[in-house]
Design a protein around this motif. Sequence first.
Motif, PDB file in Angstrom:
ATOM      1  N   ASP A   9      91.330  24.866  61.954  1.00  0.00           N
ATOM      2  CA  ASP A   9      92.076  23.516  62.038  1.00  0.00           C
ATOM      3  C   ASP A   9      93.391  24.373  62.105  1.00  0.00           C
ATOM      4  OD1 ASP A   9      92.652  25.528  60.054  1.00  0.00           O
ATOM      5  OD2 ASP A   9      93.260  23.212  58.654  1.00  0.00           O
ATOM      6  N   GLY A  10      93.063  25.484  63.593  1.00  0.00           N
ATOM      7  CA  GLY A  10      93.947  26.592  63.312  1.00  0.00           C
ATOM      8  C   GLY A  10      94.898  26.984  62.862  1.00  0.00           C
ATOM      9  N   VAL A  11      95.490  27.159  61.700  1.00  0.00           N
ATOM     10  CA  VAL A  11      95.793  28.290  61.328  1.00  0.00           C
ATOM     11  C   VAL A  11      94.851  29.687  60.577  1.00  0.00           C
ATOM     12  CG1 VAL A  11      96.743  27.948  58.779  1.00  0.00           C
ATOM     13  CG2 VAL A  11      96.727  25.866  59.572  1.00  0.00           C
ATOM     14  N   ILE A  12      93.714  28.852  59.617  1.00  0.00           N
ATOM     15  CA  ILE A  12      92.623  30.173  59.838  1.00  0.00           C
ATOM     16  C   ILE A  12      92.959  30.692  60.947  1.00  0.00           C
ATOM     17  CG2 ILE A  12      90.598  30.979  59.069  1.00  0.00           C
ATOM     18  CD1 ILE A  12      92.373  29.374  56.865  1.00  0.00           C
ATOM     19  N   GLU A  13      92.486  29.990  62.462  1.00  0.00           N
ATOM     20  CA  GLU A  13      92.854  30.818  63.671  1.00  0.00           C
ATOM     21  C   GLU A  13      93.908  31.725  63.702  1.00  0.00           C
ATOM     22  OE1 GLU A  13      90.606  32.468  65.900  1.00  0.00           O
ATOM     23  OE2 GLU A  13      89.337  31.093  64.740  1.00  0.00           O
ATOM     24  N   ARG A  14      94.791  31.202  63.537  1.00  0.00           N
ATOM     25  CA  ARG A  14      96.068  31.384  63.563  1.00  0.00           C
ATOM     26  C   ARG A  14      96.224  33.326  63.008  1.00  0.00           C
ATOM     27  NH1 ARG A  14     101.163  28.346  62.967  1.00  0.00           N
ATOM     28  NH2 ARG A  14     102.734  30.585  63.435  1.00  0.00           N
ATOM     29  N   ILE A  15      96.071  33.047  61.802  1.00  0.00           N
ATOM     30  CA  ILE A  15      95.827  34.061  60.595  1.00  0.00           C
ATOM     31  C   ILE A  15      94.535  35.168  61.350  1.00  0.00           C
ATOM     32  CG2 ILE A  15      95.464  34.920  58.421  1.00  0.00           C
ATOM     33  CD1 ILE A  15      95.808  32.076  57.572  1.00  0.00           C
ATOM     34  N   ALA A  16      93.911  34.622  61.630  1.00  0.00           N
ATOM     35  CA  ALA A  16      93.025  35.813  62.298  1.00  0.00           C
ATOM     36  C   ALA A  16      93.362  36.165  62.989  1.00  0.00           C
ATOM     37  CB  ALA A  16      91.489  35.064  62.292  1.00  0.00           C
ATOM     38  N   ASP A  17      94.015  35.847  63.786  1.00  0.00           N
ATOM     39  CA  ASP A  17      94.334  36.921  65.234  1.00  0.00           C
ATOM     40  C   ASP A  17      95.547  37.438  64.926  1.00  0.00           C
ATOM     41  OD1 ASP A  17      93.368  34.448  66.862  1.00  0.00           O
ATOM     42  OD2 ASP A  17      94.749  33.687  67.593  1.00  0.00           O
ATOM     43  N   GLU A  18      95.837  37.461  64.270  1.00  0.00           N
ATOM     44  CA  GLU A  18      97.286  38.740  63.581  1.00  0.00           C
ATOM     45  C   GLU A  18      96.598  39.477  63.160  1.00  0.00           C
ATOM     46  OE1 GLU A  18     100.174  38.780  63.708  1.00  0.00           O
ATOM     47  OE2 GLU A  18     100.282  37.001  65.023  1.00  0.00           O
ATOM     48  N   LEU A  19      95.374  39.495  62.618  1.00  0.00           N
ATOM     49  CA  LEU A  19      94.493  40.334  61.266  1.00  0.00           C
ATOM     50  C   LEU A  19      94.053  40.824  62.414  1.00  0.00           C
ATOM     51  CD1 LEU A  19      93.859  38.658  57.614  1.00  0.00           C
ATOM     52  CD2 LEU A  19      96.045  39.935  58.825  1.00  0.00           C
ATOM     53  N   ARG A  20      93.562  40.740  63.167  1.00  0.00           N
ATOM     54  CA  ARG A  20      92.916  41.540  65.315  1.00  0.00           C
ATOM     55  C   ARG A  20      93.341  42.574  64.862  1.00  0.00           C
ATOM     56  NH1 ARG A  20      90.437  35.650  66.229  1.00  0.00           N
ATOM     57  NH2 ARG A  20      88.900  35.036  65.075  1.00  0.00           N
ATOM     58  N   GLU A  21      94.403  42.313  64.989  1.00  0.00           N
ATOM     59  CA  GLU A  21      95.797  43.530  65.764  1.00  0.00           C
ATOM     60  C   GLU A  21      94.724  44.962  65.316  1.00  0.00           C
ATOM     61  OE1 GLU A  21      99.442  43.194  65.454  1.00  0.00           O
ATOM     62  OE2 GLU A  21      99.308  40.774  66.207  1.00  0.00           O
TER      63      GLU A  21
ATOM     64  N   GLU B 120     103.864  37.739  54.887  1.00  0.00           N
ATOM     65  CA  GLU B 120     103.318  36.456  54.492  1.00  0.00           C
ATOM     66  C   GLU B 120     101.406  36.889  54.735  1.00  0.00           C
ATOM     67  OE1 GLU B 120     104.410  35.477  52.774  1.00  0.00           O
ATOM     68  OE2 GLU B 120     107.008  36.314  53.452  1.00  0.00           O
ATOM     69  N   ILE B 121     101.052  37.208  56.024  1.00  0.00           N
ATOM     70  CA  ILE B 121      99.747  37.008  56.154  1.00  0.00           C
ATOM     71  C   ILE B 121      99.167  37.977  54.581  1.00  0.00           C
ATOM     72  CG2 ILE B 121      97.396  36.771  57.352  1.00  0.00           C
ATOM     73  CD1 ILE B 121      99.351  35.726  59.345  1.00  0.00           C
ATOM     74  N   ASP B 122     100.010  39.597  55.175  1.00  0.00           N
ATOM     75  CA  ASP B 122      99.304  40.178  54.210  1.00  0.00           C
ATOM     76  C   ASP B 122      99.433  40.138  52.803  1.00  0.00           C
ATOM     77  OD1 ASP B 122      98.597  41.768  56.833  1.00  0.00           O
ATOM     78  OD2 ASP B 122     100.518  43.025  56.796  1.00  0.00           O
ATOM     79  N   ARG B 123     100.319  39.043  52.854  1.00  0.00           N
ATOM     80  CA  ARG B 123     101.025  39.734  51.039  1.00  0.00           C
ATOM     81  C   ARG B 123      99.876  38.051  50.736  1.00  0.00           C
ATOM     82  NH1 ARG B 123     106.166  40.850  49.441  1.00  0.00           N
ATOM     83  NH2 ARG B 123     107.373  41.299  50.938  1.00  0.00           N
ATOM     84  N   ALA B 124      99.766  37.178  51.824  1.00  0.00           N
ATOM     85  CA  ALA B 124      97.969  35.818  51.239  1.00  0.00           C
ATOM     86  C   ALA B 124      97.070  36.683  50.708  1.00  0.00           C
ATOM     87  CB  ALA B 124      98.399  35.353  52.012  1.00  0.00           C
ATOM     88  N   LEU B 125      97.136  37.884  52.148  1.00  0.00           N
ATOM     89  CA  LEU B 125      95.585  38.658  51.930  1.00  0.00           C
ATOM     90  C   LEU B 125      95.560  39.652  50.900  1.00  0.00           C
ATOM     91  CD1 LEU B 125      92.960  38.366  53.717  1.00  0.00           C
ATOM     92  CD2 LEU B 125      93.946  40.463  54.666  1.00  0.00           C
ATOM     93  N   ALA B 135      85.240  38.479  52.155  1.00  0.00           N
ATOM     94  CA  ALA B 135      84.293  37.988  53.239  1.00  0.00           C
ATOM     95  C   ALA B 135      85.703  37.141  54.316  1.00  0.00           C
ATOM     96  CB  ALA B 135      84.365  36.201  51.865  1.00  0.00           C
ATOM     97  N   PHE B 136      86.872  37.007  53.459  1.00  0.00           N
ATOM     98  CA  PHE B 136      87.319  36.132  54.945  1.00  0.00           C
ATOM     99  C   PHE B 136      87.198  37.362  55.936  1.00  0.00           C
ATOM    100  CE2 PHE B 136      91.495  35.826  56.931  1.00  0.00           C
ATOM    101  CZ  PHE B 136      91.300  34.459  57.312  1.00  0.00           C
ATOM    102  N   VAL B 137      87.518  38.209  55.527  1.00  0.00           N
ATOM    103  CA  VAL B 137      87.374  39.710  56.596  1.00  0.00           C
ATOM    104  C   VAL B 137      86.402  39.525  57.711  1.00  0.00           C
ATOM    105  CG1 VAL B 137      88.566  41.751  57.001  1.00  0.00           C
ATOM    106  CG2 VAL B 137      90.055  40.419  55.124  1.00  0.00           C
ATOM    107  N   LEU B 138      86.069  40.177  56.126  1.00  0.00           N
ATOM    108  CA  LEU B 138      84.437  39.765  57.154  1.00  0.00           C
ATOM    109  C   LEU B 138      83.943  38.250  58.535  1.00  0.00           C
ATOM    110  CD1 LEU B 138      82.133  41.113  54.238  1.00  0.00           C
ATOM    111  CD2 LEU B 138      83.030  42.958  56.673  1.00  0.00           C
ATOM    112  N   LYS B 139      84.297  37.462  58.152  1.00  0.00           N
ATOM    113  CA  LYS B 139      83.772  36.571  58.601  1.00  0.00           C
ATOM    114  C   LYS B 139      84.920  36.319  59.677  1.00  0.00           C
ATOM    115  CE  LYS B 139      81.907  32.441  60.258  1.00  0.00           C
ATOM    116  NZ  LYS B 139      81.027  32.510  60.758  1.00  0.00           N
ATOM    117  N   TYR B 140      86.831  36.340  59.686  1.00  0.00           N
ATOM    118  CA  TYR B 140      86.909  35.913  60.202  1.00  0.00           C
ATOM    119  C   TYR B 140      87.568  37.128  61.335  1.00  0.00           C
ATOM    120  CZ  TYR B 140      86.744  30.920  59.251  1.00  0.00           C
ATOM    121  OH  TYR B 140      86.410  29.905  59.427  1.00  0.00           O
ATOM    122  N   VAL B 141      87.805  38.251  60.561  1.00  0.00           N
ATOM    123  CA  VAL B 141      88.480  39.350  61.535  1.00  0.00           C
ATOM    124  C   VAL B 141      87.234  40.757  61.991  1.00  0.00           C
ATOM    125  CG1 VAL B 141      90.764  41.550  61.252  1.00  0.00           C
ATOM    126  CG2 VAL B 141      90.429  38.790  59.923  1.00  0.00           C
TER     127      VAL B 141
END
Lengths: 196, 181
Positions: A9-21, B120-125, B135-141
Amino acid sequence: MSDDNLFDDGVIERIADELREAERPSADFDARVMASVRGIARARRRERHGLWNRVTQPRTITVRPWRAGLAAAALLLCATLVGWGAHAFARMEAAAPATLASSGSQRIQFVLVAPNAKKVAVAGDFNGWDAQHPAYQAVHRGGGVWSVTARVPVGHHRYSFVVDDSLWVADPTAPRVIDDDFGTTNSAIVVEPEIR
Amino acid sequence: MDGSSDAAIVARVVRGDVEAFGQLVARYRDRYFRYAMHMLGNREDAEEALQDAFTRAFRSLSRCDDPERFGAWLFRILVNRCRTSGARRSRRLRTFVSDETALMDASEEHPAEQRAWREEIDRALARLRPDQREAFVLKYVEDLGYDEMSAATGVGVSALKMRVMRACDRLREMLSEVHSV
């Protein structure tokens, strides 16, 4: 359910984009890893040499007279074939492979003195490094002397003794090649064509 | 960097060329460090886990059944190593300490709002259950398919899908509490 799209829904992609740095470890990370693996390689070399010394160090051997006679006969045979075997035999360690007549391949005698061994075989590139190959199983001749005579093709080869199915031992009287950090230091042999 | 295949480099190392292992380190370090960072939450633990994974791989290299897929094999070692490390340490506390340092060191290129969002993302993670975070990191990152995730973790595909779903729900929930998304 459509697992991939359900959450998109866009939120997860925004999170993932940050984490892919990109993230990078410290500048000296590679150096630390390599220092560690070099240490492992050095330890392996020391371990191999330790095992090697345990197998080949000259030691007092108590033998019965008939065994001593048998061993002496075997050693004499090897010394005759090798020509320069006197040095090796004097140390009661091993004899270099001796060539016997043939063509295209030669019959090679491999000899190792390993008083505590229960089994000795020869593995090399000429038998697929198969320590179970039936033609390369050494026979105990008494007094800790093991030998086998087997056919080896003309050419350059690498080989090793395999003691008790687990300990790979280079022939102490042959040139050594390849300091392999995951295996053994092998021995080298050049099998010459038959001279007629 | 040498363009040799993983299998060719592995073969050189197994034959005794220890220095060739450096090419594998250079090839995989950055990507896998990112994974370790997300799983463990701070540089010190992540570097330790990754170094340990490389070292374990080196020790066992002759038992690597498919050298062409050395990267996947190394990644499985790292996944296990991160699980072990994560279970041993109190991740959340270390993460917050790390975040403070990161904020102090942050470049001015990043607007404060973006820094806060990332924090906030890091804290939530960090607050996710470890299996859901994995599972989330493997799938989406790391962008792995479920079959690849299953191979890396040893967990069944159905269970992984459930973990990803719950991780996504939880992340939305946590981030909506502190940030308008």
